[in-house]
Design a protein around this motif. Structure first.
Motif, mmCIF file in Angstrom:
data_model
loop_
_atom_site.group_PDB
_atom_site.id
_atom_site.type_symbol
_atom_site.label_atom_id
_atom_site.label_comp_id
_atom_site.label_asym_id
_atom_site.label_seq_id
_atom_site.Cartn_x
_atom_site.Cartn_y
_atom_site.Cartn_z
ATOM 1 N N ASP A 232 41.854 37.416 55.297
ATOM 2 C CA ASP A 232 41.745 37.007 56.700
ATOM 3 C C ASP A 232 42.398 35.655 56.928
ATOM 4 O OD1 ASP A 232 40.287 39.239 57.525
ATOM 5 O OD2 ASP A 232 38.347 38.272 57.181
ATOM 6 N N LEU A 233 43.170 35.556 58.007
ATOM 7 C CA LEU A 233 43.681 34.273 58.458
ATOM 8 C C LEU A 233 42.570 33.612 59.261
ATOM 9 C CD1 LEU A 233 46.398 35.768 57.849
ATOM 10 C CD2 LEU A 233 47.369 34.433 59.705
ATOM 11 N N ILE A 234 42.139 32.455 58.814
ATOM 12 C CA ILE A 234 41.068 31.735 59.502
ATOM 13 C C ILE A 234 41.675 30.748 60.495
ATOM 14 C CG2 ILE A 234 39.022 30.289 59.236
ATOM 15 C CD1 ILE A 234 38.828 33.180 58.030
ATOM 16 N N VAL A 235 42.566 29.910 60.030
ATOM 17 C CA VAL A 235 43.310 29.008 60.907
ATOM 18 C C VAL A 235 44.747 28.928 60.430
ATOM 19 C CG1 VAL A 235 41.329 27.589 61.599
ATOM 20 C CG2 VAL A 235 42.693 26.897 59.655
ATOM 21 N N VAL A 236 45.638 28.742 61.385
ATOM 22 C CA VAL A 236 47.053 28.491 61.111
ATOM 23 C C VAL A 236 47.406 27.249 61.915
ATOM 24 C CG1 VAL A 236 49.416 29.365 61.272
ATOM 25 C CG2 VAL A 236 47.537 30.951 60.766
ATOM 26 N N GLY A 237 47.295 26.086 61.251
ATOM 27 C CA GLY A 237 47.492 24.826 61.957
ATOM 28 C C GLY A 237 46.538 24.751 63.134
ATOM 29 N N ASP A 238 47.064 24.341 64.274
ATOM 30 C CA ASP A 238 46.231 24.300 65.484
ATOM 31 C C ASP A 238 46.561 25.451 66.421
ATOM 32 O OD1 ASP A 238 48.704 23.524 66.379
ATOM 33 O OD2 ASP A 238 48.039 21.610 67.218
ATOM 34 N N ARG A 239 47.205 26.473 65.876
ATOM 35 C CA ARG A 239 47.650 27.635 66.668
ATOM 36 C C ARG A 239 46.464 28.405 67.211
ATOM 37 N NH1 ARG A 239 49.693 31.808 68.651
ATOM 38 N NH2 ARG A 239 51.383 33.114 67.909
ATOM 39 N N ARG A 240 46.581 28.811 68.460
ATOM 40 C CA ARG A 240 45.583 29.679 69.090
ATOM 41 C C ARG A 240 46.266 31.006 69.396
ATOM 42 N NH1 ARG A 240 43.988 25.004 68.508
ATOM 43 N NH2 ARG A 240 42.065 24.137 69.336
ATOM 44 N N SER A 241 45.580 32.106 69.189
ATOM 45 C CA SER A 241 46.125 33.417 69.510
ATOM 46 C C SER A 241 44.986 34.330 69.925
ATOM 47 C CB SER A 241 46.858 34.019 68.311
ATOM 48 O OG SER A 241 47.300 35.323 68.612
ATOM 49 N N HIS A 242 45.206 35.044 71.009
ATOM 50 C CA HIS A 242 44.210 35.996 71.487
ATOM 51 C C HIS A 242 44.785 37.400 71.541
ATOM 52 C CE1 HIS A 242 41.583 32.662 72.296
ATOM 53 N NE2 HIS A 242 42.541 32.071 72.966
ATOM 54 N N ASP A 243 45.879 37.621 70.787
ATOM 55 C CA ASP A 243 46.465 38.952 70.705
ATOM 56 C C ASP A 243 45.481 39.891 70.022
ATOM 57 O OD1 ASP A 243 48.727 37.723 71.638
ATOM 58 O OD2 ASP A 243 49.895 37.969 69.806
ATOM 59 N N GLU A 244 45.576 41.164 70.353
ATOM 60 C CA GLU A 244 44.700 42.138 69.703
ATOM 61 C C GLU A 244 44.966 42.183 68.195
ATOM 62 O OE1 GLU A 244 43.795 46.846 70.058
ATOM 63 O OE2 GLU A 244 44.078 45.711 71.916
ATOM 64 N N LEU B 31 43.296 33.770 66.539
ATOM 65 C CA LEU B 31 43.211 32.479 65.853
ATOM 66 C C LEU B 31 42.596 31.447 66.778
ATOM 67 C CD1 LEU B 31 46.712 32.313 64.157
ATOM 68 C CD2 LEU B 31 44.516 32.606 63.010
ATOM 69 N N PRO B 32 41.713 30.600 66.229
ATOM 70 C CA PRO B 32 41.118 30.748 64.905
ATOM 71 C C PRO B 32 40.331 32.054 64.793
ATOM 72 C CG PRO B 32 40.074 28.949 66.125
ATOM 73 C CD PRO B 32 41.164 29.475 66.972
ATOM 74 N N HIS B 33 40.033 32.438 63.573
ATOM 75 C CA HIS B 33 39.314 33.699 63.353
ATOM 76 C C HIS B 33 38.044 33.694 64.199
ATOM 77 C CE1 HIS B 33 36.989 36.844 61.420
ATOM 78 N NE2 HIS B 33 38.099 37.255 60.832
ATOM 79 N N PRO B 34 37.811 34.741 64.973
ATOM 80 C CA PRO B 34 36.721 34.717 65.948
ATOM 81 C C PRO B 34 35.308 34.666 65.378
ATOM 82 C CG PRO B 34 37.729 36.890 65.869
ATOM 83 C CD PRO B 34 38.582 35.988 65.026
ATOM 84 N N ARG B 35 35.110 35.003 64.110
ATOM 85 C CA ARG B 35 33.765 34.975 63.541
ATOM 86 C C ARG B 35 33.622 33.999 62.373
ATOM 87 N NH1 ARG B 35 35.448 39.673 64.698
ATOM 88 N NH2 ARG B 35 35.938 40.316 62.584
ATOM 89 N N ALA B 36 34.650 33.220 62.106
ATOM 90 C CA ALA B 36 34.592 32.300 60.960
ATOM 91 C C ALA B 36 33.425 31.323 61.074
ATOM 92 C CB ALA B 36 35.906 31.537 60.826
ATOM 93 N N HIS B 37 33.127 30.868 62.269
ATOM 94 C CA HIS B 37 32.044 29.891 62.454
ATOM 95 C C HIS B 37 30.662 30.466 62.151
ATOM 96 C CE1 HIS B 37 32.100 32.016 66.288
ATOM 97 N NE2 HIS B 37 30.881 31.571 66.504
ATOM 98 N N GLU B 38 30.570 31.801 62.016
ATOM 99 C CA GLU B 38 29.297 32.470 61.725
ATOM 100 C C GLU B 38 29.180 32.889 60.269
ATOM 101 O OE1 GLU B 38 29.808 35.852 64.244
ATOM 102 O OE2 GLU B 38 29.234 34.764 66.059
ATOM 103 N N ARG B 39 30.174 32.592 59.458
ATOM 104 C CA ARG B 39 30.243 33.144 58.109
ATOM 105 C C ARG B 39 30.161 32.065 57.026
ATOM 106 N NH1 ARG B 39 34.881 37.784 59.010
ATOM 107 N NH2 ARG B 39 33.490 39.242 60.062
ATOM 108 N N ALA B 40 28.997 31.992 56.404
ATOM 109 C CA ALA B 40 28.820 31.022 55.321
ATOM 110 C C ALA B 40 29.779 31.298 54.176
ATOM 111 C CB ALA B 40 27.372 31.046 54.833
ATOM 112 N N PHE B 41 30.117 32.581 53.951
ATOM 113 C CA PHE B 41 31.018 32.931 52.847
ATOM 114 C C PHE B 41 32.455 32.477 53.095
ATOM 115 C CE2 PHE B 41 30.733 36.777 55.488
ATOM 116 C CZ PHE B 41 32.069 37.091 55.706
#
Length: 189
Positions: free
Chosen positions: A120-132, A136-146
């Motif tokens: 999974d790509l979590i972040v790519v610099g400060d890039r934002r993307s809402h494409d299907e 970016l950033p990964h939409p659930r990364a903030h919820e994932r301790a792993f």
């Protein structure tokens, strides 16, 4: 070996003569089928072998109880890889999917189905993307301790764009299903 540019592909950087920016990328790896450690190491090596990608750090390996997975799913091994790259985010996503395919990742309609490899790509610099095809950033990364714990091990001062410092996000999560596996170590590739 010198690569001759394809004259049919127009690259904006070629037209302007500008250098492509180097971006810091955070990739999360996971595996809970087959030889999990071999799949993770293979992913790190494949990432390191990618042109215009430089692996700068690999986290400790964590074993994680499956979250939201079907009953009977085995524990995951997880890690985070930090890279610097000049590749565009969509090219990185294509590469991540290709690496998963090499390790026989099967895509199904089952949410959080067991898998040989997840990249999974979590972040790519400060890039934002809402494409299907790329969020970016990964939409659930903030919820994932792993994701957050191995990332914090590598960069204690890391910030997840739009969410805040990784260590603060991690402190708000239940990390009880996460076990650091100091007996397992990934090479930089």
């Amino acid at each position: 070996m010198t690569e001759t540019p394809n004259p049919y592909i127009v690259d904006a950087d070629t037209l302007t003569g500008e250098m492509r920016p180097i971006r810091r990328v955070v990739l999360a790896l996971g595996s809970n089928l087959g030889d999990r450690m071999s799949c993770l190491q293979g992913a790190v090596s494949a990432i390191a072998d990618t042109p215009d990608v430089w692996v700068t750090g690999v986290s400790p390996v964590y074993e994680t109880e499956p979250v939201g997975a079907p009953d009977g799913s085995e524990p995951f091994l997880n890690a985070v890889v930090l890279v610097d790259t000049t590749l565009a985010a969509h090219r990185l996503m294509e590469r991540a999917l290709a690496i998963e395919d090499v390790y026989d990742r099967e895509r199904t309609d089952v949410v959080n189905a067991p898998r040989t490899l997840d990249v999974d790509l979590i972040v790519v610099g400060d890039r934002r993307s809402h494409d299907e095809s790329l969020r970016l950033p990964h939409p659930r990364a903030h919820e994932r301790a792993f994701v957050l714990q191995p990332w914090a091990d590598l960069e204690p001062d890391a910030v997840l764009p739009d969410h805040g410092p990784v260590v603060e996000l991690l402190a708000a999560l239940d990390g009880s299903g996460l076990t650091r596996r100091d007996d397992l170590e990934l090479d930089l590739g």
